[in-house]
Design a protein around this motif. Structure first.
Motif, PDB file in Angstrom:
ATOM      1  N   TRP A  53     -68.109 -10.015 -97.704  1.00 24.48           N
ATOM      2  CA  TRP A  53     -69.750 -10.343 -97.648  1.00 24.48           C
ATOM      3  C   TRP A  53     -69.051 -10.556 -95.956  1.00 24.48           C
ATOM      4  CZ3 TRP A  53     -69.497 -15.220 -94.644  1.00 24.48           C
ATOM      5  CH2 TRP A  53     -68.427 -16.143 -94.763  1.00 24.48           C
ATOM      6  N   LEU A  54     -68.621 -10.648 -95.434  1.00 28.79           N
ATOM      7  CA  LEU A  54     -69.070 -11.261 -93.311  1.00 28.79           C
ATOM      8  C   LEU A  54     -69.448  -9.806 -93.277  1.00 28.79           C
ATOM      9  CD1 LEU A  54     -69.429 -13.472 -91.537  1.00 28.79           C
ATOM     10  CD2 LEU A  54     -66.859 -12.552 -90.992  1.00 28.79           C
ATOM     11  N   ARG A  55     -71.024  -9.976 -92.043  1.00 29.49           N
ATOM     12  CA  ARG A  55     -71.098  -8.774 -92.163  1.00 29.49           C
ATOM     13  C   ARG A  55     -71.010  -8.989 -90.524  1.00 29.49           C
ATOM     14  NH1 ARG A  55     -70.520  -6.886 -95.856  1.00 29.49           N
ATOM     15  NH2 ARG A  55     -71.628  -6.083 -97.431  1.00 29.49           N
ATOM     16  N   VAL A  56     -70.733  -8.151 -89.521  1.00 24.12           N
ATOM     17  CA  VAL A  56     -71.167  -8.268 -87.705  1.00 24.12           C
ATOM     18  C   VAL A  56     -71.708  -8.621 -87.203  1.00 24.12           C
ATOM     19  CG1 VAL A  56     -70.608  -6.902 -85.412  1.00 24.12           C
ATOM     20  CG2 VAL A  56     -69.418  -6.680 -87.813  1.00 24.12           C
ATOM     21  N   PRO A  57     -73.046  -9.902 -86.576  1.00 27.26           N
ATOM     22  CA  PRO A  57     -73.568  -9.611 -86.651  1.00 27.26           C
ATOM     23  C   PRO A  57     -74.899  -8.868 -85.856  1.00 27.26           C
ATOM     24  CG  PRO A  57     -72.399 -11.556 -84.880  1.00 27.26           C
ATOM     25  CD  PRO A  57     -71.153 -10.524 -86.612  1.00 27.26           C
ATOM     26  N   GLU A  58     -75.700  -9.068 -85.728  1.00 29.04           N
ATOM     27  CA  GLU A  58     -76.681  -8.007 -84.887  1.00 29.04           C
ATOM     28  C   GLU A  58     -76.397  -8.633 -83.531  1.00 29.04           C
ATOM     29  OE1 GLU A  58     -79.875  -6.419 -86.068  1.00 29.04           O
ATOM     30  OE2 GLU A  58     -79.231  -5.882 -88.377  1.00 29.04           O
ATOM     31  N   ASP A  59     -76.761 -10.017 -83.330  1.00 23.89           N
ATOM     32  CA  ASP A  59     -76.501 -11.222 -82.523  1.00 23.89           C
ATOM     33  C   ASP A  59     -75.967 -12.037 -82.162  1.00 23.89           C
ATOM     34  OD1 ASP A  59     -77.373 -12.511 -79.765  1.00 23.89           O
ATOM     35  OD2 ASP A  59     -79.422 -12.971 -80.778  1.00 23.89           O
ATOM     36  N   VAL A  60     -74.889 -12.122 -81.794  1.00 26.64           N
ATOM     37  CA  VAL A  60     -73.993 -13.170 -82.500  1.00 26.64           C
ATOM     38  C   VAL A  60     -74.392 -14.595 -81.570  1.00 26.64           C
ATOM     39  CG1 VAL A  60     -72.353 -12.591 -80.159  1.00 26.64           C
ATOM     40  CG2 VAL A  60     -71.191 -13.410 -81.964  1.00 26.64           C
ATOM     41  N   ASN A  61     -75.461 -14.555 -80.650  1.00 29.95           N
ATOM     42  CA  ASN A  61     -76.127 -16.094 -81.036  1.00 29.95           C
ATOM     43  C   ASN A  61     -77.510 -16.337 -81.737  1.00 29.95           C
ATOM     44  OD1 ASN A  61     -74.549 -15.996 -78.207  1.00 29.95           O
ATOM     45  ND2 ASN A  61     -76.592 -14.118 -77.980  1.00 29.95           N
ATOM     46  N   ALA A  62     -77.521 -15.666 -82.509  1.00 28.49           N
ATOM     47  CA  ALA A  62     -78.430 -15.644 -83.923  1.00 28.49           C
ATOM     48  C   ALA A  62     -78.163 -17.294 -84.388  1.00 28.49           C
ATOM     49  CB  ALA A  62     -79.018 -14.639 -84.718  1.00 28.49           C
ATOM     50  N   LEU A  63     -79.671 -17.876 -84.602  1.00 27.34           N
ATOM     51  CA  LEU A  63     -78.817 -19.213 -85.814  1.00 27.34           C
ATOM     52  C   LEU A  63     -79.889 -18.824 -86.907  1.00 27.34           C
ATOM     53  CD1 LEU A  63     -79.794 -22.510 -83.029  1.00 27.34           C
ATOM     54  CD2 LEU A  63     -77.365 -20.531 -83.151  1.00 27.34           C
ATOM     55  N   SER A  64     -79.567 -18.381 -87.904  1.00 31.90           N
ATOM     56  CA  SER A  64     -79.970 -18.163 -89.373  1.00 31.90           C
ATOM     57  C   SER A  64     -80.630 -19.152 -89.867  1.00 31.90           C
ATOM     58  CB  SER A  64     -79.045 -17.837 -90.023  1.00 31.90           C
ATOM     59  OG  SER A  64     -78.995 -17.759 -91.438  1.00 31.90           O
ATOM     60  N   ALA A  65     -82.036 -19.827 -90.148  1.00 34.35           N
ATOM     61  CA  ALA A  65     -83.057 -20.206 -90.319  1.00 34.35           C
ATOM     62  C   ALA A  65     -82.086 -21.036 -91.450  1.00 34.35           C
ATOM     63  CB  ALA A  65     -84.005 -20.111 -90.595  1.00 34.35           C
ATOM     64  N   SER A  66     -81.854 -19.835 -92.602  1.00 36.82           N
ATOM     65  CA  SER A  66     -80.997 -20.756 -93.988  1.00 36.82           C
ATOM     66  C   SER A  66     -79.789 -21.715 -93.824  1.00 36.82           C
ATOM     67  CB  SER A  66     -81.048 -19.392 -94.555  1.00 36.82           C
ATOM     68  OG  SER A  66     -79.978 -18.833 -93.852  1.00 36.82           O
ATOM     69  N   VAL A  67     -78.870 -21.530 -92.623  1.00 37.20           N
ATOM     70  CA  VAL A  67     -78.110 -21.997 -92.461  1.00 37.20           C
ATOM     71  C   VAL A  67     -77.760 -23.414 -90.987  1.00 37.20           C
ATOM     72  CG1 VAL A  67     -75.507 -22.080 -91.552  1.00 37.20           C
ATOM     73  CG2 VAL A  67     -76.200 -20.342 -92.526  1.00 37.20           C
ATOM     74  N   TRP A  68     -79.201 -23.199 -90.506  1.00 37.95           N
ATOM     75  CA  TRP A  68     -79.375 -24.499 -89.051  1.00 37.95           C
ATOM     76  C   TRP A  68     -80.046 -25.410 -89.676  1.00 37.95           C
ATOM     77  CZ3 TRP A  68     -76.309 -25.060 -85.498  1.00 37.95           C
ATOM     78  CH2 TRP A  68     -74.647 -24.194 -85.524  1.00 37.95           C
ATOM     79  N   SER A  69     -80.313 -26.573 -89.344  1.00 42.22           N
ATOM     80  CA  SER A  69     -81.228 -27.974 -89.435  1.00 42.22           C
ATOM     81  C   SER A  69     -82.878 -27.144 -88.518  1.00 42.22           C
ATOM     82  CB  SER A  69     -81.510 -29.267 -88.643  1.00 42.22           C
ATOM     83  OG  SER A  69     -81.155 -28.821 -87.077  1.00 42.22           O
ATOM     84  N   ALA A  70     -84.263 -27.649 -89.370  1.00 40.75           N
ATOM     85  CA  ALA A  70     -85.528 -27.528 -89.094  1.00 40.75           C
ATOM     86  C   ALA A  70     -85.509 -26.915 -87.953  1.00 40.75           C
ATOM     87  CB  ALA A  70     -86.021 -28.015 -89.496  1.00 40.75           C
ATOM     88  N   ASN A  71     -85.112 -28.290 -86.629  1.00 38.85           N
ATOM     89  CA  ASN A  71     -85.242 -28.723 -84.890  1.00 38.85           C
ATOM     90  C   ASN A  71     -84.009 -27.957 -84.340  1.00 38.85           C
ATOM     91  OD1 ASN A  71     -87.978 -29.826 -85.989  1.00 38.85           O
ATOM     92  ND2 ASN A  71     -86.485 -31.582 -86.623  1.00 38.85           N
ATOM     93  N   ALA A  72     -83.317 -26.965 -84.734  1.00 36.06           N
ATOM     94  CA  ALA A  72     -82.142 -26.474 -83.745  1.00 36.06           C
ATOM     95  C   ALA A  72     -82.845 -25.050 -83.448  1.00 36.06           C
ATOM     96  CB  ALA A  72     -80.832 -26.076 -84.836  1.00 36.06           C
ATOM     97  N   SER A  73     -82.135 -24.445 -81.767  1.00 33.59           N
ATOM     98  CA  SER A  73     -83.355 -23.450 -81.658  1.00 33.59           C
ATOM     99  C   SER A  73     -81.671 -23.183 -80.241  1.00 33.59           C
ATOM    100  CB  SER A  73     -84.221 -23.823 -81.259  1.00 33.59           C
ATOM    101  OG  SER A  73     -83.924 -24.977 -80.037  1.00 33.59           O
ATOM    102  N   ARG A  74     -82.618 -22.206 -79.833  1.00 30.15           N
ATOM    103  CA  ARG A  74     -81.771 -22.603 -77.860  1.00 30.15           C
ATOM    104  C   ARG A  74     -82.727 -22.111 -77.032  1.00 30.15           C
ATOM    105  NH1 ARG A  74     -76.466 -21.023 -78.350  1.00 30.15           N
ATOM    106  NH2 ARG A  74     -75.275 -19.945 -80.019  1.00 30.15           N
TER     107      ARG A  74
END
Length: 467
Positions: free
Chosen positions: A10-31
């Motif tokens: 099920w685990l895919r290599v991320p296109e961007d290893v720094n990206a924060l998936s909106a479905s997993v992180w809280s609404a106010n998390a960002s880089r």
């Protein structure tokens, strides 16, 4: 880049290893523009410098918003079918006085399952009438304290509890509202469910014994029967399991009506969240709409009024709001034999916490995600296993994920979706103090649960008194 042969399917290599998936992180998390993980205006390095690591970081606005949105969804959808809905926050997911106040201010009631959880909710100033008490083995003291406090409802879990609650209600001159927990024979987990005739578990009574138990409840003047209660599982995706369970419960609900009022049906909680980008939980609005439609349709088929309905989400409210921040101590490459007969490298990244602050991976084989928190990186993704510092080979926090290949000692990493059942299950294994819980909102961070020090741990050691 090709995936590692050691990675799960099920685990895919991320296109961007720094990206924060909106479905997993809280609404106010960002880089930030410099690559640091941010939450509600504060950076991970700032939080680590101020509070140390490990630390649980709660996005307060996100938690409050999820509580309010959950209540609004169920109230809206059940109003549309001519009924109403009550939502209890399941305190076992994570409870402290601040969180109790947040959910109460959002309009939720609170479900507690021990004297300690009851004490926290009452200490927070929550009206006891908005509390429900669960538990398969409530002590006489717990029952008495709940009744004396004026608790809104007690969930009866066994035949022995009926006279115990009745006696406490009589002693305090109250007519105590109760629900009866039953087993519908429906087991649900993520997107799958299994319907059977019988359940082998410690909670509740078999559905076929409900009429007998309700008759006993109705035989006590000090008890007020509210309705049936059922909990079908945890981390549930979709409404199929709720549909089957509701159909079974409502058939019994109908048969109980000639003996007296049955104003309520409690369908429990267990709504799932995303822990990894592969998870696809049902949005709460959609789930509420589907469950309301199911209940209304079944009531129409049975020719009965739609009862007031209650739900008990915990994980879905607090889980996505929180991440745990760690510091990397060591990294280690281990050559592992593959099923195909070759070998591949797994990188162990060890952090300054572990199973003492997140036992779910070791207990349940739970999957989590992890991202660099103190910086971003242009390095290629490398399959890692995030390990803790405990003297256990099973001390794993994240079994499989990708981090930049240049992850190194001193880096900060963050594991999202740790709001539910992480602090609640935390321990002092190997004499580690439980980490603090820090709430962040509008650029302001404050401790809502203090972390434990070695002095705190030693303060309980009676051997020091003897010396």
């Amino acid at each position: 880049m090709a995936s590692s042969p050691l990675a799960p399917s099920w685990l895919r290599v991320p296109e961007d290893v720094n990206a924060l998936s909106a479905s997993v992180w809280s609404a106010n998390a960002s880089r930030s523009t410099t690559g640091e993980l941010m939450v509600a205006g504060l950076s991970a390095p700032e939080l680590a410098a101020r509070f140390g690591t490990p630390v649980y970081v709660v996005d307060e606005a996100d938690a409050r918003g999820r509580a309010a949105d959950t209540l609004a969804a169920f109230q809206r959808e059940f109003a549309a079918v001519g009924s109403s809905a009550t939502v209890y926050y399941a305190g076992k997911a994570f409870l402290c006085t601040e969180v109790a106040r947040w959910v109460a201010e959002a309009g939720l009631n609170i479900d507690v399952c021990s004297g300690g959880e009851l004490a926290v909710a009452l200490a927070a100033g929550v009206d006891a009438a908005r509390l429900g008490l669960h538990g398969n083995n409530k002590s006489l003291a717990e029952i008495d304290r709940a009744v004396a406090a004026g608790i809104g409802a007690i969930v009866i879990d066994s035949l022995q509890e009926i006279p115990r609650v009745a006696a406490a209600a009589t002693r305090h001159g109250r007519r105590q509202g109760v629900r009866l927990r039953v087993n519908s024979g429906v087991h649900a987990h993520t997107h799958e469910f299994l319907a059977t005739a019988h359940e082998d578990q410690k909670f509740g009574l078999p559905l076929e014994h409900a009429a007998e138990a309700v008759a006993t409840i109705r035989g006590f003047d000090s008890l007020d029967f509210y309705g049936l209660h059922c909990h079908i599982g945890s981390q549930i995706f979709g409404s199929d399991g709720f549909a089957e369970s509701a159909a079974r419960l409502l058939a019994v609900h109908r048969d109980l009506l000639p003996g007296g009022p049955v104003p309520e049906l409690n369908l429990g909680g267990g709504f799932g969240i995303a822990y990894t980008s592969a998870d696809d939980p049902t949005p709460m609005d959609e789930l509420a709409r589907e469950i309301a439609r199911i209940v209304a349709s079944e009531c129409a088929r049975l020719d009965i009024a739609v009862p007031r309905v209650a739900f008990e989400p915990g994980r879905a409210v607090i889980g996505p709001s929180t991440f745990t921040l760690y510091e990397v101590g060591t990294t280690k490459d281990v050559e592992v034999q593959t099923d195909a007969g070759g070998s591949a490298v797994r990188r162990y990244v060890s952090v300054d916490g572990g199973m003492s602050d997140n036992a779910r991976t070791a207990l349940y084989g739970a999957d989590y995600s992890v991202r660099l928190a103190g910086r971003s990186s242009d390095a290629e993704p490398a399959l890692i296993r995030l390990a803790g510092k405990h003297c256990e080979s099973g001390d794993i926090v994240v079994t499989d994920d990708y981090l930049p290949a240049d992850v190194a000692p001193g880096d900060l990493v963050a594991v999202p979706a740790t709001g539910a059942y992480c602090w609640s299950l935390a321990s002092n294994y190997n004499y580690l103090g439980r980490p603090p819980v820090v709430a962040v909102r509008d650029g302001v961070a404050r401790v809502i649960v203090r972390g434990e020090t070695e002095s705190d741990l030693l303060a309980r050691d009676a051997g020091l008194d003897a010396r």
